[in-house]
Scaffold this motif. Structure first.
Motif, mmCIF file in Angstrom:
data_model
loop_
_atom_site.group_PDB
_atom_site.id
_atom_site.type_symbol
_atom_site.label_atom_id
_atom_site.label_comp_id
_atom_site.label_asym_id
_atom_site.label_seq_id
_atom_site.Cartn_x
_atom_site.Cartn_y
_atom_site.Cartn_z
ATOM 1 N N LEU B 66 62.611 31.979 17.965
ATOM 2 C CA LEU B 66 63.972 32.502 17.878
ATOM 3 C C LEU B 66 64.864 31.861 18.943
ATOM 4 O O LEU B 66 66.019 31.516 18.679
ATOM 5 N N THR B 67 64.300 31.687 20.140
ATOM 6 C CA THR B 67 65.071 31.020 21.185
ATOM 7 C C THR B 67 65.462 29.617 20.738
ATOM 8 O O THR B 67 66.603 29.185 20.928
ATOM 9 N N PHE B 68 64.511 28.931 20.136
ATOM 10 C CA PHE B 68 64.780 27.566 19.670
ATOM 11 C C PHE B 68 65.828 27.576 18.559
ATOM 12 O O PHE B 68 66.764 26.774 18.559
ATOM 13 N N PHE B 69 65.676 28.523 17.635
ATOM 14 C CA PHE B 69 66.666 28.649 16.560
ATOM 15 C C PHE B 69 68.060 28.849 17.144
ATOM 16 O O PHE B 69 69.034 28.205 16.730
ATOM 17 N N ALA B 122 66.621 36.637 23.995
ATOM 18 C CA ALA B 122 65.401 36.130 23.363
ATOM 19 C C ALA B 122 64.513 35.421 24.381
ATOM 20 O O ALA B 122 63.291 35.566 24.358
ATOM 21 N N ILE B 123 65.123 34.667 25.296
ATOM 22 C CA ILE B 123 64.288 33.907 26.239
ATOM 23 C C ILE B 123 63.611 34.865 27.225
ATOM 24 O O ILE B 123 62.452 34.673 27.598
ATOM 25 N N TRP B 124 64.304 35.938 27.619
ATOM 26 C CA TRP B 124 63.648 36.935 28.485
ATOM 27 C C TRP B 124 62.467 37.562 27.757
ATOM 28 O O TRP B 124 61.386 37.736 28.329
ATOM 29 N N MET B 128 58.571 37.514 28.639
ATOM 30 C CA MET B 128 57.812 38.746 28.810
ATOM 31 C C MET B 128 56.548 38.734 27.943
ATOM 32 O O MET B 128 55.484 39.140 28.396
ATOM 33 N N ARG B 129 56.663 38.231 26.703
ATOM 34 C CA ARG B 129 55.465 38.221 25.856
ATOM 35 C C ARG B 129 54.459 37.205 26.401
ATOM 36 O O ARG B 129 53.261 37.494 26.439
ATOM 37 N N VAL B 130 54.928 36.033 26.860
ATOM 38 C CA VAL B 130 53.991 35.059 27.419
ATOM 39 C C VAL B 130 53.302 35.669 28.631
ATOM 40 O O VAL B 130 52.092 35.535 28.812
ATOM 41 N N ASN B 143 52.991 24.502 31.419
ATOM 42 C CA ASN B 143 53.998 24.810 30.412
ATOM 43 C C ASN B 143 54.797 26.048 30.778
ATOM 44 O O ASN B 143 55.958 26.172 30.419
ATOM 45 N N TRP B 144 54.178 26.977 31.492
ATOM 46 C CA TRP B 144 54.927 28.116 32.018
ATOM 47 C C TRP B 144 56.002 27.609 32.977
ATOM 48 O O TRP B 144 57.157 28.050 32.928
ATOM 49 N N GLY B 145 55.639 26.665 33.831
ATOM 50 C CA GLY B 145 56.618 26.102 34.766
ATOM 51 C C GLY B 145 57.770 25.433 34.032
ATOM 52 O O GLY B 145 58.938 25.625 34.379
ATOM 53 N N ILE B 149 61.916 26.459 34.153
ATOM 54 C CA ILE B 149 63.070 25.564 34.291
ATOM 55 C C ILE B 149 63.988 25.726 33.076
ATOM 56 O O ILE B 149 65.221 25.739 33.208
ATOM 57 N N LEU B 150 63.393 25.882 31.887
ATOM 58 C CA LEU B 150 64.206 26.117 30.691
ATOM 59 C C LEU B 150 65.025 27.396 30.827
ATOM 60 O O LEU B 150 66.180 27.457 30.405
ATOM 61 N N LEU B 151 64.408 28.408 31.418
ATOM 62 C CA LEU B 151 65.123 29.663 31.640
ATOM 63 C C LEU B 151 66.342 29.424 32.528
ATOM 64 O O LEU B 151 67.453 29.876 32.225
HETATM 65 C C1 HEM Z 1 64.750 27.255 25.572
HETATM 66 C C2 HEM Z 1 63.757 27.964 25.895
HETATM 67 C C3 HEM Z 1 62.401 28.080 25.238
HETATM 68 C C4 HEM Z 1 62.005 27.723 23.975
HETATM 69 C C5 HEM Z 1 62.861 27.121 22.853
HETATM 70 C C6 HEM Z 1 60.603 28.045 23.878
HETATM 71 C C7 HEM Z 1 59.854 27.888 22.721
HETATM 72 C C8 HEM Z 1 58.522 28.222 22.604
HETATM 73 C C9 HEM Z 1 57.796 28.349 21.368
HETATM 74 C C10 HEM Z 1 58.366 28.133 19.971
HETATM 75 C C11 HEM Z 1 56.511 28.682 21.662
HETATM 76 C C12 HEM Z 1 55.401 28.975 20.650
HETATM 77 C C13 HEM Z 1 54.912 30.393 20.727
HETATM 78 C C14 HEM Z 1 55.940 31.467 20.700
HETATM 79 O O1 HEM Z 1 56.876 31.395 19.895
HETATM 80 O O2 HEM Z 1 55.819 32.394 21.501
HETATM 81 C C15 HEM Z 1 56.430 28.750 23.112
HETATM 82 C C16 HEM Z 1 55.281 29.011 23.823
HETATM 83 C C17 HEM Z 1 55.226 29.116 25.195
HETATM 84 N N1 HEM Z 1 56.302 29.267 26.052
HETATM 85 FE FE1 HEM Z 1 58.224 28.891 25.561
HETATM 86 N N2 HEM Z 1 60.164 28.555 25.075
HETATM 87 C C18 HEM Z 1 61.224 28.597 25.920
HETATM 88 C C19 HEM Z 1 61.231 29.123 27.207
HETATM 89 C C20 HEM Z 1 60.098 29.527 27.872
HETATM 90 C C21 HEM Z 1 60.082 30.263 29.107
HETATM 91 C C22 HEM Z 1 61.311 30.745 29.858
HETATM 92 C C23 HEM Z 1 58.771 30.421 29.456
HETATM 93 C C24 HEM Z 1 58.159 31.101 30.659
HETATM 94 C C25 HEM Z 1 58.700 31.274 31.768
HETATM 95 C C26 HEM Z 1 57.960 29.792 28.433
HETATM 96 C C27 HEM Z 1 56.583 29.702 28.441
HETATM 97 C C28 HEM Z 1 55.816 29.422 27.332
HETATM 98 C C29 HEM Z 1 54.376 29.321 27.324
HETATM 99 C C30 HEM Z 1 53.448 29.414 28.534
HETATM 100 C C31 HEM Z 1 54.009 29.123 25.988
HETATM 101 C C32 HEM Z 1 52.586 29.002 25.417
HETATM 102 C C33 HEM Z 1 52.244 30.382 24.963
HETATM 103 C C34 HEM Z 1 50.966 30.484 24.202
HETATM 104 O O3 HEM Z 1 50.278 29.481 24.040
HETATM 105 O O4 HEM Z 1 50.663 31.606 23.801
HETATM 106 N N3 HEM Z 1 58.802 29.287 27.466
HETATM 107 N N4 HEM Z 1 57.661 28.472 23.654
#
Ligand code: HEM
Lengths: 387, 263
Positions: B66-69, B122-124, B128-130, B143-145, B149-151
């Motif tokens: 949803l964030t990406f959308f 959505a990004i918060w 939170m779910r991650v 990838n968390w890091g 930065i994306l946040l």
């Molecule tokens: C523009 C911002 C972001 C976009 C578009 C994005 C997009 C995504 C997507 C599509 C996934 C696949 C699984 C899911 O939908 O939950 C994902 C996974 C993940 N995201 Fe993001 N994300 C963003 C920001 C963040 C932030 C702020 C964090 C943490 C501080 C984060 C950490 C992660 C991690 C660690 C995964 C892997 C989770 C797993 O394997 O279960 N992302 N992200």
């Protein structure tokens, strides 16, 4: 904001429901919503109950009832108070309502699954069943889910956009700041921290450490359990600290900053009229005053004039801060966090501990402000260094 | 009738043009479904097969997606808004007014503004779910890091955009925010220790015209230079940064073994 304020200036009146009982209720809620009452006696207990009672409150019926109670209080209040209504429906405040509802909903989803998973683990069962472990093709299973999500999200965004015009106030006037001047709502947690800390802390150091702390978090958390599924029982410490930061020190402070801070950043209860002429006398006292002049202020201690030398004057505060930031971490390493220290190694442990104690400085300062109207631990205007 | 449609469709699917674009038949069996994902640049962000537990809505809440959308929605509406908006104090405010009254589909600005707020929420929730699924644990620490930065970039995107309507709400919100820059230790005029930053001979290095807030605003207060600076950051620099980081983020999800799940 001007539009919001002019509605507020009506000073209430014209509510759908009125009466002495409702007035008494409003007064009680207003009185209880000040941070020094609501944080320690409402938000913190709710937070603790959420963690301790997660098996009970996440049951669908209980959670549904809680949602109804919340909505009746949150939206129903619009019927009994005009000032509350005006704040809640201000266009840029609408996202906050959506945020509060979706954070609550997601917390329920997470804790519900944590409760189910933890029950399985306790019974010695695996968390996943065969069905969940099988692989499915991305086309169609994932691609179709994504498509449906996109359609729903587009529709929701369109409805929101057609229904609620984006705010636009009078043209920028560099000579006429509105009162209160507020940052966008998602930064209001930081602006609310300005009540307790100077800008260099609330606006620079604390946000910087939130970011660095988040980035380093995976290296702080050495608990291998709970990777890839919802759980609480296996990660009590990590989840408590993180959610305390996010829910109490971020979300609740945003609610204070947006809904309950009016002109001159004075605090107003949810059903209170934002009176811009209200003068709240500031009686904040520095730690150095208490130290050198305690006899006069609290009835015991010294009764001396403040020393002329700033460093001597501020010595108690400097010692306190040095203790808090430099001594507390090694003390933790030797006592309650001995095991953690051993697994993490010194460098990693101290980076984590510094983040923890600085985070802890905020609630400590809050409590001291409420109890002692403490302004600064260290007051060195000579160096712009007030803490 | 259905006979006719069938034969039209069949001739489309048999045509050279169709087969040059989609090098597989209708995704109806395993082979063509795998091909559908593998031979498409965008779908190819995904693996061909995923664990069922990972894509359950109750697990991810679809929040990253949803964030990406919302990021894409912002990019598209943002480009459209750029056609109508001039980032100078003379025009900025009136261009925004004109958007509502003169431009067909007058909700462009609404979609962009509420989409931005929604993206923050959505990004918060995604973070939170991650966090609550422990998905930042090895091997996903990096990838968390990237996510953090994306946040930051996302919040900065919202913050810089907040100034552009050039109304009272805008300039004073940004004034509150950028005043923090003045308090930066060592580099802000009102920050601690700034007096100590000087060239040999006691020439102060940080002045009202060179401190952190000045660098952000290109001025001592929020004025036309700040508007231009925020506009460029908002429309070019930060979106590019976000897009790059999102690419890294998605690539790493796959390299780290796909969406996390119980071991
Ligand atoms: C523009 C911002 C972001 C976009 C578009 C994005 C997009 C995504 C997507 C599509 C996934 C696949 C699984 C899911 O939908 O939950 C994902 C996974 C993940 N995201 Fe993001 N994300 C963003 C920001 C963040 C932030 C702020 C964090 C943490 C501080 C984060 C950490 C992660 C991690 C660690 C995964 C892997 C989770 C797993 O394997 O279960 N992302 N992200």
């Amino acid at each position: 904001m001007a539009a919001g304020i002019s509605t507020l200036a009506s000073g209430g009146g014209g509510e759908l429901l009125t009466g002495p009982a409702i007035d008494a209720f409003k007064d009680a809620v207003n009185a209880m919503s000040v941070p020094e009452v609501s944080l320690p006696f409402f938000f913190m207990p709710v937070f603790i109950l959420m963690l301790v009672g997660y098996r009970q409150w996440t049951k669908p019926l209980v959670a549904g009832a809680l949602l109804v109670v919340f909505c009746v209080g949150y939206f129903g209040s619009m019927l009994i108070d005009r000032d509350y209504l005006a704040i809640l429906v201000k266009p840029d405040n609408v996202p906050i309502t959506i945020m509060l509802l979706s954070v609550s909903g997601c917390l329920w989803l997470a804790f519900r699954q944590a409760a189910l998973n933890d029950a399985k683990t306790k019974a010695g069962l695996p968390i996943t069943d065969e069905a969940a472990d099988t692989k499915v093709l991305v086309w169609p299973d994932l691609v179709y889910t994504e498509l449906i999500c996109i359609v729903i999200a587009s529709a929701a965004l369109l409805i929101w956009s057609i229904g609620l015009p984006a705010p636009l106030e009078s043209p920028a006037n560099p000579a006429g700041p509105p009162n209160p001047s507020k940052a966008p709502w998602y930064f209001l947690g930081l602006q609310e921290m300005l009540v307790y800390f100077d800008p260099w802390m609330a606006g620079v150091i604390l946000p910087g450490m939130i970011v660095s702390g988040l980035i380093c978090m995976p290296y702080f958390d050495t608990n291998p359990k709970g990777n890839g599924y919802y759980t609480l029982a296996e990660r009590k410490f990590g989840i408590t600290v993180w959610l305390f930061g996010f829910l109490i020190l971020w979300v609740v402070l945003i609610v204070f900053g947006t809904f309950l801070r009016g002109p001159n950043w004075n605090f107003f209860g949810p059903y209170e009229y934002w009176d811009s002429h209200l003068q709240v006398p500031l009686t904040n006292i520095n730690l150095s005053d208490y130290f050198w002049n305690g006899k006069e202020l609290i009835g015991f201690g010294m009764n001396k004039a403040l020393p002329a030398n700033a460093m001597v004057r501020e010595l108690p505060g400097i010692l306190f801060v040095a203790f808090w930031v430099l001594l507390l971490p090694p003390m933790l390493a030797r006592t309650v966090m001995r095991k953690r220290f051993a697994t993490m190694g010194a460098a990693r442990f101290y980076i984590m501990a510094i983040h923890l104690v600085v985070m802890g400085l905020l609630p400590v300062k809050m409590v001291l402000r409420w109890l002692l109207t403490l302004k600064y631990f260290v007051y060195l205007p000579e160096y712009n260094l007030n803490l | 009738m259905s006979q006719l449609i069938r034969s039209v469709l069949d001739s489309i699917f048999a045509s050279q043009a169709w087969n040059s674009i989609f090098r597989h038949g209708i995704p109806r069996d395993r082979r063509t479904r795998v091909m559908a994902v593998m031979s498409n640049l965008f779908l190819h962000l995904h693996p061909v097969a995923v664990r069922k537990s990972g894509i359950r809505l109750s697990f991810t809440w679809c929040m990253g997606g949803l964030t990406f959308f919302l990021f894409l929605a912002e990019a598209i509406t943002g480009v459209l808004l750029m056609f109508y908006y001039r980032p100078v104090p003379e025009y900025a405010f009136s261009d925004i007014i004109a958007l509502r009254s003169h431009v067909t589909l007058g909700v462009l600005r609404e979609i962009h503004r509420w989409g931005a707020h929604a993206m923050i929420i959505a990004i918060w929730l995604h973070m939170m779910r991650v966090f609550l699924t422990g998905s930042y644990k090895p091997p996903r620490e990096f990838n968390w890091g990237v996510g953090v930065i994306l946040l930051v970039v996302t919040m900065l995107l919202s913050f810089t955009g907040y100034l552009l309507p050039w109304d009272q709400l805008a300039i004073w919100a940004i004034t509150v925010g950028s005043n923090m820059g003045k308090a930066t230790p060592f580099f802000g005029m009102q920050g601690p220790f700034t007096d100590m930053v000087m060239l040999p001979g006691g020439v102060p290095l940080v002045t009202t015209k060179s401190d952190a807030a000045y660098i952000l605003l290109a001025g001592t207060s929020v004025g036309e230079n700040a508007l231009m600076r925020f506009y460029v950051l908002h429309c070019i620099a930060l979106p590019l940064a976000a897009a790059t980081l999102i690419a890294v983020h998605f690539w790493r999800i796959r390299k780290d073994g796909g969406i996390s799940g119980p071991l």
